[in-house]
Design an enzyme around this catalytic site. Structure first.
Site, PDB file in Angstrom:
ATOM      1  N   ASP A   9     -24.799  24.395 -25.452  1.00  0.00           N
ATOM      2  CA  ASP A   9     -25.049  25.818 -25.619  1.00  0.00           C
ATOM      3  C   ASP A   9     -23.746  26.565 -25.328  1.00  0.00           C
ATOM      4  O   ASP A   9     -23.239  26.529 -24.212  1.00  0.00           O
ATOM      5  CB  ASP A   9     -26.160  26.248 -24.644  1.00  0.00           C
ATOM      6  CG  ASP A   9     -26.574  27.688 -24.849  1.00  0.00           C
ATOM      7  OD1 ASP A   9     -26.062  28.336 -25.784  1.00  0.00           O
ATOM      8  OD2 ASP A   9     -27.418  28.162 -24.054  1.00  0.00           O
ATOM      9  N   GLU A 104     -25.953  26.744 -30.569  1.00  0.00           N
ATOM     10  CA  GLU A 104     -26.715  25.775 -29.784  1.00  0.00           C
ATOM     11  C   GLU A 104     -27.084  24.588 -30.655  1.00  0.00           C
ATOM     12  O   GLU A 104     -27.460  24.780 -31.811  1.00  0.00           O
ATOM     13  CB  GLU A 104     -28.030  26.456 -29.415  1.00  0.00           C
ATOM     14  CG  GLU A 104     -28.416  26.461 -27.978  1.00  0.00           C
ATOM     15  CD  GLU A 104     -29.776  27.128 -27.859  1.00  0.00           C
ATOM     16  OE1 GLU A 104     -30.763  26.410 -27.767  1.00  0.00           O
ATOM     17  OE2 GLU A 104     -29.843  28.361 -27.883  1.00  0.00           O
TER      18      GLU A 104
HETATM   19 MG   LIG Z   1     -25.467  30.436 -25.880  1.00  0.00          MG
END
Ligand SMILES: [Mg+2]
Length: 348
Positions: A9, A104
């Site tokens: 992420d 992500e």
């Molecule tokens: Mg993020």
């Protein structure tokens, strides 16, 4: 054999890209997506988060919390390019990559030690793109995503199989995949506040109340998640939406906007080589309530005229406009690679 799944992420992605490209923004509260008063915050830099600003907050509220923040428009083209570069790094380490959103993704690295891979991915992203990512490593998607969220920014968190049940026990139920505020309220009514409460609950009662969802959250509470990392884009969607400067009641204007979204989406689909089967129109009314309506086609398309025609049909026949609208969106989903023989064998 246990799987090894990595979730990556990017940290405050849009804001971090802007800060990288313009060092005078480093260390300052940057808010992306709040350039117009009627917009919504897409990303806030960590400096801006200290003021309580978070994504999906209205720009108006953000400006009240942080009047001296730097509010920038969303430069999607730039973020998409960087996202592609990040994906290029992933491809060095796994063939099974599932993008979840622009910043992500999940990687399946089963058969290899995921920890050195996770370290290399972070290093490559830092060295080559001057950005940071938070990475989670575990035995499935739910736990890998939970892990990446535990140490932000620039974290690397590993959740090992033998610590799962204990680790989950004290966490609030909202940490379970897909448990949002409304599910949380339902669970609270049963006296369930923590994941441990679910672990101790009768699974059959949960199933009788919530159906399939009940089984799912019970399994998640023990860290069980068999969903594969899906290395295709079928679960993805591409969309355009727009918050208008003033609330709109003029149907011709809305149809015209829809036409321009359809052109952009078609261009993007052709560029990326996808066809789509489902078209969704989203409307947000003056009072902020949202309605969406979809149609699924029997023949996939990437043609702007098809997308517009169906979108217009949905817009003009499926909504009962009780108020002026402040936001219109058009999304295409059920994406298909036309050259993919597996997909062609589906009911197309
Ligand atoms: Mg993020």
């Amino acid at each position: 054999m246990d799987r090894s799944i990595i979730h990556v992420d990017m940290d405050a992605f849009y804001a971090a890209v802007e800060q990288r490209d313009n060092p005078s923004l480093i260390g300052k509260p940057i808010i992306i997506g709040g350039a117009s008063d009627r917009g919504v915050v897409c990303t806030a830099s960590y400096e801006a988060r200290k003021y309580g600003i978070h994504s999906a907050m209205s720009a108006k509220v953000a400006k009240r919390l942080c009047p001296n923040g730097i509010y920038l428009p969303v430069d999607m083209k730039k973020y998409k390019k960087v996202s592609k570069e990040v994906r290029g790094i992933f491809q060095r380490y796994s063939n099974i990559i599932e993008p979840v959103s622009i910043d992500e993704a999940f990687l399946d690295t089963t058969g290899n030690d995921p920890i050195p891979i996770a370290r290399k991915i972070k290093k490559d992203i830092r060295d080559e793109l001057q950005l940071t990512a938070s990475v989670g490593v575990s035995i499935n998607k739910f736990l890998a995503k939970l892990a990446s969220d535990m140490d932000k920014p620039d974290g690397l968190t590993i959740i090992r199989k033998d610590e799962v049940v204990e680790l989950l026990e004290p966490l609030p139920v909202t940490k379970l995949w897909g448990v949002g505020p409304s599910m949380e309220r339902e669970l609270n009514k049963l006296g369930i506040y923590y994941i441990g409460d679910i672990q101790r609950y009768d699974k059959n009662v949960l199933i009788s109340i919530f159906g399939k969802r009940g089984k799912e959250i019970y399994d998640f509470s023990y860290g069980i998640d068999h969903r594969p990392v899906e290395d295709h884009i079928l679960n993805q969607s591409i969309g355009e939406e727009e918050t208008f400067r003033e609330d709109i009641g003029d149907m011709d204007f809305l149809i015209d906007r829809l036409n321009s979204y359809a052109k952009n989406l078609s261009k993007e689909l052709k560029l990326r080589g996808y066809l789509i089967k489902t078209i969704t129109v989203k409307v947000k009314y003056k009072d902020f309530s949202v309605e969406t309506r979809s149609m699924t086609l029997s023949i996939p398309t990437n043609d702007n005229k098809d997308i517009f025609k169906i979108g217009k049909h949905i817009l003009t026949t499926r909504f009962n406009f009780y108020d002026k609208i402040r936001l219109l969106g058009l999304t295409v989903s059920n994406l298909i690679y036309p050259e993919d023989p597996i997909q062609l064998s589906l009911d197309i």
